[in-house]
Motif scaffolding. Structure first.
Motif, short mmCIF file in Angstrom:
data_model
loop_
_atom_site.label_atom_id
_atom_site.label_comp_id
_atom_site.label_asym_id
_atom_site.label_seq_id
_atom_site.Cartn_x
_atom_site.Cartn_y
_atom_site.Cartn_z
N ARG A 5 0.83 -1.20 0.00
CA ARG A 5 0.00 0.00 0.00
C ARG A 5 0.87 1.26 0.00
NH1 ARG A 5 -5.19 1.31 1.27
NH2 ARG A 5 -5.66 -0.87 1.80
N LYS A 6 1.97 1.22 0.76
CA LYS A 6 2.86 2.37 0.82
C LYS A 6 3.48 2.65 -0.56
CE LYS A 6 5.45 2.93 4.42
NZ LYS A 6 6.51 2.77 5.45
N VAL A 7 3.91 1.57 -1.24
CA VAL A 7 4.50 1.75 -2.56
C VAL A 7 3.47 2.30 -3.54
CG1 VAL A 7 5.53 0.56 -4.54
CG2 VAL A 7 6.25 -0.04 -2.22
N LEU A 8 2.26 1.79 -3.50
CA LEU A 8 1.21 2.30 -4.39
C LEU A 8 0.90 3.76 -4.11
CD1 LEU A 8 -1.31 -0.69 -4.65
CD2 LEU A 8 0.04 0.30 -6.49
N SER A 9 1.08 4.18 -2.87
CA SER A 9 0.81 5.59 -2.54
C SER A 9 1.81 6.53 -3.21
CB SER A 9 0.84 5.79 -1.02
OG SER A 9 2.16 5.70 -0.51
N TYR A 10 3.01 6.01 -3.58
CA TYR A 10 3.99 6.83 -4.28
C TYR A 10 3.55 7.10 -5.72
CZ TYR A 10 7.19 4.99 -0.64
OH TYR A 10 7.78 4.62 0.55
N ILE A 11 2.82 6.16 -6.30
CA ILE A 11 2.57 6.20 -7.74
C ILE A 11 1.09 6.26 -8.12
CG2 ILE A 11 4.74 5.10 -8.43
CD1 ILE A 11 3.40 2.42 -8.32
#
Length: 474
Positions: free
Chosen positions: A216-222
């Motif tokens: 979820r954190k990685v998806l929040s970057y992109i």
């Protein structure tokens, strides 16, 4: 831990997409660098009449890449895309330097360089498999074609960079020229390593390993929209749940099970056709092609690779502009048809007009490169990155990459042998026929993927497998 989290939050999507695709620079540099290095290497080691040895030196990287792609694809399913890209950068740096310092031991030197370039090929093949998979898993469906096309822009930029380096170094003493051309490949590998150190892992890989919070954190970057993040996570989790319920254990045989066969054949077939169509014969040997057509020394024709490189870069930018405006299949079929005609027409014209200007073939090759640059060149890697289901993506991407490199290796190996025994026009006409066969393959065997999520594409393939199973006569 809080410091680490704050540092991670500063990673911009632009940084992720840039360095996520930067591996293409390594791939492209090594494709292009031998074009300029080869004439000097031939003269330095007296290989002018050793067509098979020249073919092996040129194609050794592609031979190693056959295994590098398959191995990296499999290992990336276990260790992650990011870690394997880092390892590829290290291997690339080491063997680039070892290529540049090849000892001068007579004929043994050629065999040393062949072996070192085969090992270098492990890293090149790994990058060709890992970068498309990583980029497709990071990009949103509506922009996946354009963002995955960054990989192709990086590849052709690496090729153009190598052509420019070759041109700038051509006036050095012969031995220094080719050694620096090969050794300088370590520089972009170092840049890739430093950039990827800050990249996050693919959210799909993280979810597959059960780390939903980090995914979820990685998806929040992109992804800017929280609802979009929730929807994408739910979609990926549903696919993973179905796989667990089936207690699926993938193997190489799994790739050709009824559920996956259709998509695997489509992706691997496109990857193979891209190389057997003969593009790399131009990229590796354009100075020698011009030399055979005009009689001018190959070492004085290093401006032609730059012309080809500029066409490739412009074409990659054109592709990024049209990527999500036209269907993948349409672009592949139109591009393949024009490419085939560009190879076949010089042979026809030469047959009808034996006194044809020898530069005519070079003009048609430029047309070929132009259409290849915004159709088959980028779309092959877009399709490889998006067409394979999550459960088999690493293995299948590696298999596609290996078939792509088998084609590249064979073209690099046999082209100088073929042109030594038959007219260039006839050799290119054979590649033209393969281009037309590629168009027929796309028309009959490749599904449309533009605008579909990776999960929707997987469902397409599964449904196609069910239809085939229930209608075996079809």
């Amino acid at each position: 831990m809080n410091v680490m989290a704050k540092a991670e939050k500063k990673i911009s999507s632009a940084f992720i997409y840039f360095f996520g695709s930067f591996g293409g620079i390594l791939f492209g540099y090594d494709i292009g660098v031998m074009t300029g290095a080869l004439p000097f290497l031939q003269a330095d080691w007296h290989l002018e009449n050793a067509a098979s040895l020249v073919g092996w030196i040129t194609s050794a990287v592609m031979f190693g890449a056959i295994f590098g792609g398959a191995l990296a694809g499999q290992l990336s399913d276990k260790f992650g895309r990011r870690k394997m890209i880092l390892m590829s950068a290290i291997v690339f740096m080491v063997f680039s330097v070892l290529s540049g310092v090849s000892p001068d031991m007579g004929e043994a030197s050629a065999y040393y360089l062949i072996i070192v370039r085969m090992l270098l090929g492990l890293a090149v093949g790994a990058a060709s498999a890992l970068v498309p998979a990583y980029m497709s898993e990071m990009a949103p469906a509506k922009a996946r074609g354009r963002l995955s096309g960054l990989n192709q822009t990086m590849i052709v930029s690496g090729m153009l960079l190598s052509y420019v380096v070759d041109f700038l170094l051509k006036d050095l003493p012969g031995e220094w020229a080719w050694r620096l051309m090969l050794g300088l490949a370590a520089v972009p590998a170092l840049i890739l390593f430093l950039g990827v150190l800050r990249l996050p892992e693919s959210p799909r890989f993280l979810l597959r390993k059960g780390d939903e919070a980090q995914a979820r954190k990685v998806l929040s970057y992109i992804r800017k929209n929280p609802a979009e993040i929730d929807q994408e996570l739910a979609s990926i989790k549903e696919t993973a749940k179905e796989e667990r319920q089936a207690n699926q254990k993938t193997s190489w045989l799994t790739l050709f099970s009824g559920k996956y066969r259709y998509l695997v054949i489509a992706g691997v077939g496109v990857a193979a056709f891209q190389q057997f169509q003969g593009a790399n014969a131009i990229f590796y040997y354009i100075p020698l092609i011009v030399q055979k057509a005009t009689g001018q020394a190959a070492s004085s024709n290093l401006m032609w690779p730059i012309v080809q490189g500029v066409i490739l870069v412009v074409g990659s930018l054109v592709y990024m502009w049209i990527a999500d405006k036209f269907n993948r299949r349409t672009l592949l079929m139109v591009g393949g048809a024009v490419m085939g005609l560009s190879f076949i027409l010089p042979a026809v014209i030469n047959w009808m007009m034996p006194n044809m200007n020898p530069m005519t073939i070079v003009v048609f090759l430029c047309i070929y490169v132009a259409f290849y640059s915004f159709t088959w060149a980028p779309l092959t890697w877009v399709l490889v990155g998006e067409i394979f289901p999550l459960a088999i993506r690493g293995r299948a991407s590696g298999l596609a990459s290996s078939f792509n490199w088998i084609g590249s290796w064979l073209v690099g190996l046999i082209f100088p042998i073929m042109t030594a025994s038959m007219p260039q026009e006839a050799v290119f006409a054979i590649f033209g026929i393969i281009c037309i066969l590629g168009v027929l393959f796309v028309k009959t065997c490749v599904p449309e993927t533009r605008g579909h999520t990776l999960e929707e594409i997987e469902e397409q393939g599964t449904n196609h497998g069910r239809v085939k199973a229930s209608n075996p006569e079809n």
